[in-house]
Design a protein around this motif. Structure first.
Motif, PDB file in Angstrom:
ATOM      1  N   PHE A 122      15.187  -1.464  -0.168  1.00 10.06           N
ATOM      2  CA  PHE A 122      14.311  -0.896  -1.187  1.00 10.06           C
ATOM      3  C   PHE A 122      14.896   0.405  -1.748  1.00 10.06           C
ATOM      4  O   PHE A 122      16.042   0.760  -1.463  1.00 10.06           O
ATOM      5  N   TYR A 123      14.057   1.121  -2.467  1.00 11.54           N
ATOM      6  CA  TYR A 123      14.516   2.185  -3.359  1.00 11.54           C
ATOM      7  C   TYR A 123      13.351   3.140  -3.506  1.00 11.54           C
ATOM      8  O   TYR A 123      12.836   3.331  -4.592  1.00 11.54           O
ATOM      9  N   ILE A 143      10.414  -1.132  -5.724  1.00 10.81           N
ATOM     10  CA  ILE A 143      11.524  -1.965  -6.191  1.00 10.81           C
ATOM     11  C   ILE A 143      12.469  -2.240  -5.022  1.00 10.81           C
ATOM     12  O   ILE A 143      12.794  -1.344  -4.258  1.00 10.81           O
ATOM     13  N   GLY A 144      12.898  -3.473  -4.916  1.00 12.77           N
ATOM     14  CA  GLY A 144      13.850  -3.817  -3.859  1.00 12.77           C
ATOM     15  C   GLY A 144      14.742  -4.958  -4.289  1.00 12.77           C
ATOM     16  O   GLY A 144      14.535  -5.557  -5.353  1.00 12.77           O
ATOM     17  N   TYR A 145      15.737  -5.230  -3.490  1.00 10.30           N
ATOM     18  CA  TYR A 145      16.610  -6.388  -3.737  1.00 10.30           C
ATOM     19  C   TYR A 145      16.969  -6.982  -2.383  1.00 10.30           C
ATOM     20  O   TYR A 145      16.935  -6.299  -1.354  1.00 10.30           O
ATOM     21  N   HIS A 148       4.378  -5.824  -0.658  1.00 10.58           N
ATOM     22  CA  HIS A 148       4.923  -6.215  -1.972  1.00 10.58           C
ATOM     23  C   HIS A 148       5.856  -7.412  -1.836  1.00 10.58           C
ATOM     24  O   HIS A 148       5.893  -8.279  -2.711  1.00 10.58           O
ATOM     25  N   GLN A 182       8.640   0.812 -14.114  1.00 12.37           N
ATOM     26  CA  GLN A 182       7.757   0.235 -13.102  1.00 12.37           C
ATOM     27  C   GLN A 182       7.840   0.970 -11.768  1.00 12.37           C
ATOM     28  O   GLN A 182       7.114   0.639 -10.829  1.00 12.37           O
ATOM     29  N   HIS A 211       4.902   2.147  -9.914  1.00 11.94           N
ATOM     30  CA  HIS A 211       3.870   1.112  -9.770  1.00 11.94           C
ATOM     31  C   HIS A 211       4.195   0.065  -8.705  1.00 11.94           C
ATOM     32  O   HIS A 211       3.315  -0.683  -8.291  1.00 11.94           O
ATOM     33  N   MET A 212       5.449  -0.005  -8.303  1.00 11.27           N
ATOM     34  CA  MET A 212       5.811  -1.009  -7.278  1.00 11.27           C
ATOM     35  C   MET A 212       7.051  -0.559  -6.526  1.00 11.27           C
ATOM     36  O   MET A 212       7.902   0.147  -7.069  1.00 11.27           O
TER      37      MET A 212
END
Lengths: 405, 405
Positions: free
Chosen positions: B124-125, B154-156, B321, B148, B151-152
């Motif tokens: 994640f980040y 973010i990951g990969y 998430h 975003q 609001h969330m």
């Protein structure tokens, strides 16, 4: 050109039909079960499945007990000589006129399972038509094709736990999307498919070991159909800068049969013409594509159809690139080719492209479609056409269930 | 505030030192071997390791044979009641004055292994400072923080096969980068670390099952240190539009000890202030961060140090998430927090930020550094400071070997 392999007929009559996906030249591997029996490995022939575990028990085949596993990973890990010996022996056992008893199960009685325990899953982006079309829709025509695209096979790591076998119903995902007044939590409104070829990695590489394109091709066990279901609205909102995540993580459907490289060898083909020379680590001595029809239907109606040889990067090039930094690969890793799209709308492998992101709906059995609706069934198909026979993949099907809000 | 748990002393004297990472309040789990013995599960106490497999064999602990496995996955899969029972019993066995014989092995005699078989790895980040700093460097200040981001989480998806245990040497990767006249094939010139906390998923979720933040927290077995080594030049060239791939796939180092949630509970903390309200699926009933010092050294010199509670999203929010689309999670999944960076250069968890992408080199033992050079050793550390004791992670170390061209 295709179809130069010597034709052979099988003792299983349905395998000799010109439109069977599973003639004796094919012999794809899968995992099946019957009634309350345990899943085990099998090979498709016509409308029957060879029970490989039973073959092994009866001494017809040798594979160190790997065929009674509920996945092909252990057999695949035995290596290419074992793959070749098994194929040669099955060709002998299944030929017309062969006399040894072979344990066969009607496909109609069998339930198919995931053919491999998917170790990790990587999805690429190797059709230039698709990359350009989608790039226009997401970023406009001037930034459509990323600058590195013609120099390397771009890919991202997908989610192995969400790979399911053909026939599994797919639940429409919920997710976060961009709304008029900030983000919204909603059922996906732009659900799409992606028509892809999956490559199954058949040998490990070590950390720090770079694999050449030619070595990489030898590491591939075989190929299957792959539908990388995509939630385009979730994707658009989440994907910058770290790539697609939940928009691709709810399900990826694969066909139950893995078609071997040996079966596809007569159909070897060049791919798309190159815009520029590749760096040496991505060059291949011989073309790594196949002359193979790839298409999809929705609710039984033919939608898009093209050929795998429109692709710009082969699975072997993708696998080589995957190891360029020293990333270790493992038996059971699954590599998606990326959406296979030709240049015309009727040749596209995703609704996003076919409908221009919903702006040009298509008609499906008299109904309008921008994206996939609840109850729709999407089926991928693929085959290499030989002279009087074809090497097919069987179905790769999924039906969409409504979201659970 | 931290450190309210009742202090207890251990029969292992080194565990009672105020600067031991492994007091009796900690009891982190790992996998070790001695001499030519097989890897097995253990718990750290002071300068010793409790041999859990031997404890089980002697009837001191019950865990259904899972402790003789070369990974903790089977034990973790037993579930939270088993985790709690084991912790309670170990506290009893290791307390000062306890009389039962406990099989202990000196840490100095042991080799540590990966504590889990990493099923899948997601990165994640979640530090706003890091996301902003890196965004400025990659895309300029106006596009630094993706819209975003607040609001969330973010990951990969990362590459599980490249996760290695602390102490493993790291080979500088080769890769494709942007050159003056087109792409180049080169040894990475901008090699970096990322200081992160890893969360180990301790329970499965089913396909289609969405997990709330509170349920997600209960699914986490524990935490470890994680260095997400990054090749910044490879990353800059490859990462649009599908995210980082080979730039992050050559190695990720984790600490050998998994610190449980139970040990960290007294240090529960709020995270960074929120810019906006989150959608309901990301809200948590109680804060999911810890007041925990996190830092790193290079060649023994202290570099960056900050606190885990600067983060914007907790591991529980990231896990929730991760399931929002219905993506199934599995025991052994590893979630990287994202680089932990405070607002000041001395609080950053990556050289990219600390040196402003190399423009402001830092001094390390009298030498200039823009990025990591061959032979450099990077060590992460982390601990929660209690009253007279600390809950530490032990070392997370990697030394860089020259590229093999």
């Amino acid at each position: 050109m295709a179809g130069t392999e010597q034709q052979t007929r099988s003792r299983v009559e349905a395998a000799n039909s010109a439109d069977s996906d599973f003639p004796i030249q094919n012999l794809p591997f899968g995992v099946f079960s019957v009634a309350d029996g345990a899943p085990r490995c099998g090979v498709a022939i016509g409308d029957m499945i060879v029970d490989l575990a039973e073959c092994e028990a009866q001494g017809l085949l040798e594979a160190q007990g790997t065929f009674s596993a509920p996945h092909l990973n252990d057999f695949i890990a035995l290596g290419r000589p074992a793959w070749d010996r098994t194929r040669a022996r099955l060709t002998e056992l299944l030929a017309e006129g062969a006399s040894e008893d072979v344990p066969l199960v009607p496909m109609a009685d069998a339930t198919m399972h995931l053919p491999i325990r998917v170790t990790e899953y990587t999805d690429f982006y190797a059709s230039k038509n698709h990359a350009f079309n989608v790039g226009v829709l997401f970023r406009g025509p001037e930034n459509a094709l990323p600058p590195q695209w013609t120099h390397m096979p771009i890919g991202y790591n997908g989610r192995a736990s969400s790979v399911v076998v053909s026939g599994t119903d797919i639940r429409r995902p919920m997710g976060q999307v961009k709304g008029e007044n900030g983000p919204e939590w909603t059922a996906c409104r732009r659900l799409d498919l992606e028509l892809e070829l999956g490559a199954v990695v058949g040998a490990d590489s070590q950390m720090g070991q770079r694999v050449s394109v030619d070595e990489a091709e030898k590491m591939i066990f075989g190929y299957l159909l792959l539908n990388d279901w995509s939630a385009r609205d979730i994707q658009a909102w989440e994907y910058q800068p770290l790539g697609p995540f939940q928009s691709k993580a709810f399900a990826t459907t694969i066909s139950p049969w893995i078609v071997t490289q040996a079966a596809l060898e007569p159909f070897r083909s060049e791919g798309a013409p190159r815009d520029n020379e590749l760096l040496p680590y991505l060059r291949e001595e011989r073309p790594g594509f196949y002359d193979m029809t790839m298409g999809w239907t929705m609710n039984g109606q033919r939608m898009g159809q093209t050929n795998y040889n429109v692709m710009y990067y082969s699975s072997a090039q993708q696998l080589a690139h995957h190891t360029e930094s020293g990333c270790p690969m493992r038996v059971g890793d699954l590599l998606g080719s990326g959406t296979i799209s030709g240049p015309e709308p009727g040749q596209t492998g995703a609704l996003l492209e076919m409908t221009q992101s919903g702006k040009s709906p298509v008609e499906v059995n008299g109904q309008q479609r921008q994206f996939i609706e609840d109850g729709d069934e999407v089926a991928l198909y693929g085959f290499a056409q030989g002279d009087g026979y074809r090497i097919g993949f069987g179905p790769c099907v999924g039906k969409i269930l409504p979201a659970q809000e």
